[in-house]
Design an enzyme around this catalytic site. Structure first.
Site, PDB file in Angstrom:
ATOM      1  N   ARG A 108       0.880  -1.189   0.000  1.00  0.00           N
ATOM      2  CA  ARG A 108       0.000   0.000   0.000  1.00  0.00           C
ATOM      3  C   ARG A 108       0.909   1.228   0.000  1.00  0.00           C
ATOM      4  NH1 ARG A 108      -5.094   1.873   3.658  1.00  0.00           N
ATOM      5  NH2 ARG A 108      -6.064   0.448   2.198  1.00  0.00           N
ATOM      6  N   HIS A 135      -7.536   0.730  -6.112  1.00  0.00           N
ATOM      7  CA  HIS A 135      -7.720  -0.036  -4.862  1.00  0.00           C
ATOM      8  C   HIS A 135      -8.399  -1.359  -5.220  1.00  0.00           C
ATOM      9  CE1 HIS A 135      -7.930  -0.928  -0.760  1.00  0.00           C
ATOM     10  NE2 HIS A 135      -8.825  -0.073  -0.326  1.00  0.00           N
ATOM     11  N   GLN A 138     -10.307  -3.889  -2.712  1.00  0.00           N
ATOM     12  CA  GLN A 138     -11.598  -3.335  -2.259  1.00  0.00           C
ATOM     13  C   GLN A 138     -12.726  -3.771  -3.209  1.00  0.00           C
ATOM     14  OE1 GLN A 138     -12.093  -0.932   0.508  1.00  0.00           O
ATOM     15  NE2 GLN A 138     -14.194  -1.535   0.097  1.00  0.00           N
ATOM     16  N   ASP A 231     -17.061   7.986  -0.898  1.00  0.00           N
ATOM     17  CA  ASP A 231     -15.755   7.853  -0.247  1.00  0.00           C
ATOM     18  C   ASP A 231     -15.412   9.223   0.336  1.00  0.00           C
ATOM     19  OD1 ASP A 231     -13.218   7.017   0.543  1.00  0.00           O
ATOM     20  OD2 ASP A 231     -12.403   6.858  -1.490  1.00  0.00           O
ATOM     21  N   CYS A 272     -16.236   2.512   1.220  1.00  0.00           N
ATOM     22  CA  CYS A 272     -15.076   1.654   1.490  1.00  0.00           C
ATOM     23  C   CYS A 272     -14.595   1.787   2.927  1.00  0.00           C
ATOM     24  CB  CYS A 272     -13.951   1.990   0.523  1.00  0.00           C
ATOM     25  SG  CYS A 272     -13.486   3.728   0.573  1.00  0.00           S
ATOM     26  N   ARG A 321     -13.956  -7.640   3.040  1.00  0.00           N
ATOM     27  CA  ARG A 321     -12.546  -7.415   2.674  1.00  0.00           C
ATOM     28  C   ARG A 321     -11.699  -8.641   3.034  1.00  0.00           C
ATOM     29  NH1 ARG A 321     -10.325  -2.605   2.293  1.00  0.00           N
ATOM     30  NH2 ARG A 321      -8.815  -3.806   1.120  1.00  0.00           N
TER      31      ARG A 321
HETATM   32  N1   CP Z   1     -11.164   0.480   2.888  1.00  0.00           N
HETATM   33  C1   CP Z   1      -9.891   0.433   3.287  1.00  0.00           C
HETATM   34  O1   CP Z   1      -8.964   0.185   2.519  1.00  0.00           O
HETATM   35  O2   CP Z   1      -9.696   0.692   4.616  1.00  0.00           O
HETATM   36  P1   CP Z   1      -8.294   0.884   5.332  1.00  0.00           P
HETATM   37  O3   CP Z   1      -7.699   2.183   4.832  1.00  0.00           O
HETATM   38  O4   CP Z   1      -8.601   0.910   6.792  1.00  0.00           O
HETATM   39  O5   CP Z   1      -7.394  -0.266   4.956  1.00  0.00           O
HETATM   40  N1  NVA Z   2      -9.766   7.252  -1.279  1.00  0.00           N
HETATM   41  C1  NVA Z   2      -9.386   6.834   0.050  1.00  0.00           C
HETATM   42  C2  NVA Z   2      -9.642   5.379   0.239  1.00  0.00           C
HETATM   43  C3  NVA Z   2      -9.321   4.834   1.598  1.00  0.00           C
HETATM   44  C4  NVA Z   2      -9.571   3.364   1.718  1.00  0.00           C
HETATM   45  C5  NVA Z   2      -7.928   7.161   0.284  1.00  0.00           C
HETATM   46  O1  NVA Z   2      -7.102   6.894  -0.584  1.00  0.00           O
HETATM   47  O2  NVA Z   2      -7.605   7.698   1.343  1.00  0.00           O
END
Ligand code: CP
Ligand code: NVA
Length: 334
Positions: A108, A135, A138, A231, A272, A321
């Site tokens: 990530r 992502h 997700q 989101d 999400c 997830r």
């Molecule tokens: N939805 C999601 O990716 O959550 P986190 O940022 O907590 O991993």
């Molecule tokens: N768009 C958000 C998603 C988090 C799971 C971010 O990147 O922060």
């Protein structure tokens, strides 16, 4: 044709066929069943995975950790401060080293190119746990959640409201196009995805019968929707300075009961997570202190009425997830 994903990386849904995506969704459902019936499934005993996080996480990290352990694997977690990667050692060198220790790598971080380099150089499957652009893990959880509610995916009207060019929305656009769904991006034009990504999605849509629409009109965009998804307005990695402009741009796209009432009677609300649906977070409070005199920010992208209401499926989605990340790891490592 049987589906075989052994040895494949999972970087973006664009690389996967509709049949492969559907296979992962169904495999996620099967792992959910195994967990619910307390059936052991440590099918990957003896394997080792490493989780690299350059951004924070609750769901993704915990999903990979629990899924990895329940599949019987050893799991190493590296947080942003505790490896040499990117600071004293290139991503490519890191990949070459980790590929000798581990059977799979989760990443990530920021640049999509980083996860591509890890995949090119490590020689083992790499799973994208979120970048600035996409992502993908997700998506499998989200589509399992839709399938659980409607029994199918094809033909579903799926509306994303808000920042239509963030990582989650970009991925939803591609996924809906691949699965024959009707995707609507509802937000201000300046936050629609790059032309190149829209063209790519349209090409997939032509093969599957999907449709893709972008609109600034909330009433028209959300009319008779089966799914309303949103989101946060400012994603990880974006500077705090963008909050003011983003609130101005996205305030009209907050998901309220009026939006839900305009959708289909059986609409489900998805997010999400994490979400600023109340003032119970540090950032939520800070943003409200700065801009709350002009806007109702007790609930930014969605308010509590919807988030906690009967149409909301956000916690089923979060649970999924874990089951679906198990599916992605199992399919690529078994
Ligand atoms: N939805 C999601 O990716 O959550 P986190 O940022 O907590 O991993
Ligand atoms: N768009 C958000 C998603 C988090 C799971 C971010 O990147 O922060």
């Amino acid at each position: 044709m049987p589906i075989n994903l052994l040895g494949r990386s999972f970087l973006t849904l664009s690389d996967y066929t509709p049949e492969e995506i559907q296979y992962l969704i169904n495999l996620g459902a099967e792992f959910k069943r195994l967990k619910m019936t307390h059936t052991p499934h440590n099918y990957l005993e003896g394997k080792q995975i490493v989780l690299l996080f350059e951004k924070t996480s609750t769901r993704t990290r915990c999903s990979f950790e629990v899924a990895g352990r329940e599949l019987g694997m050893g799991v190493t977690y590296l947080d942003p401060g505790s490896s040499q990667m990117g600071k004293k050692e290139s991503i490519a060198d890191t990949a070459k080293v980790l590929g000798r220790f581990y059977d799979g790598i989760e990443y990530r971080g920021f640049d999509q190119r980083n996860v591509e380099i890890l995949a090119e150089e490590s020689g083992v499957p790499v799973w994208n746990g979120l970048t600035d652009d996409f992502h993908p893990t997700q998506m499998i959880a989200d589509m399992l959640t839709v399938q659980e509610n409607f029994g199918h995916l094809k033909g579903i009207k799926f509306v994303f409201m808000g920042d239509c060019r963030n990582n989650v929305s970009n991925s939803l656009l591609i996924t809906c196009a691949k699965l024959g769904m009707h995707f609507v991006g509802c937000g201000p034009k300046e936050l629609w995805p790059k032309e190149e990504l829209q063209e790519k999605a349209k090409a997939f849509a032509e093969e599957t019968g999907a449709t893709i629409t972008f609109t600034e009109d909330v009433e028209e965009g959300t009319k008779d929707a089966d799914v309303i998804y949103t989101d946060i307005w400012v994603s990880m990695g974006e500077p705090d300075e963008v909050w003011e402009q983003r609130i101005q741009q996205l305030y009209p796209y907050k998901v309220t009961q009026k939006v839900i009432d305009n959708a289909s009677d059986d609409v489900i609300f998805m997010h999400c997570l994490p979400s600023f649906h109340d003032l119970e977070t540090t950032i939520g409070k800070e943003v409200n202190e700065k801009f709350g005199d002009k806007y109702d920010l007790n609930g930014m992208e969605v308010n509590d009425e919807v988030f906690l209401g009967k149409h909301s499926r956000v916690f089923d989605e979060a649970e999924n997830r874990m089951h679906t990340i198990k599916a992605v790891m199992y399919a690529t490592l078994k």
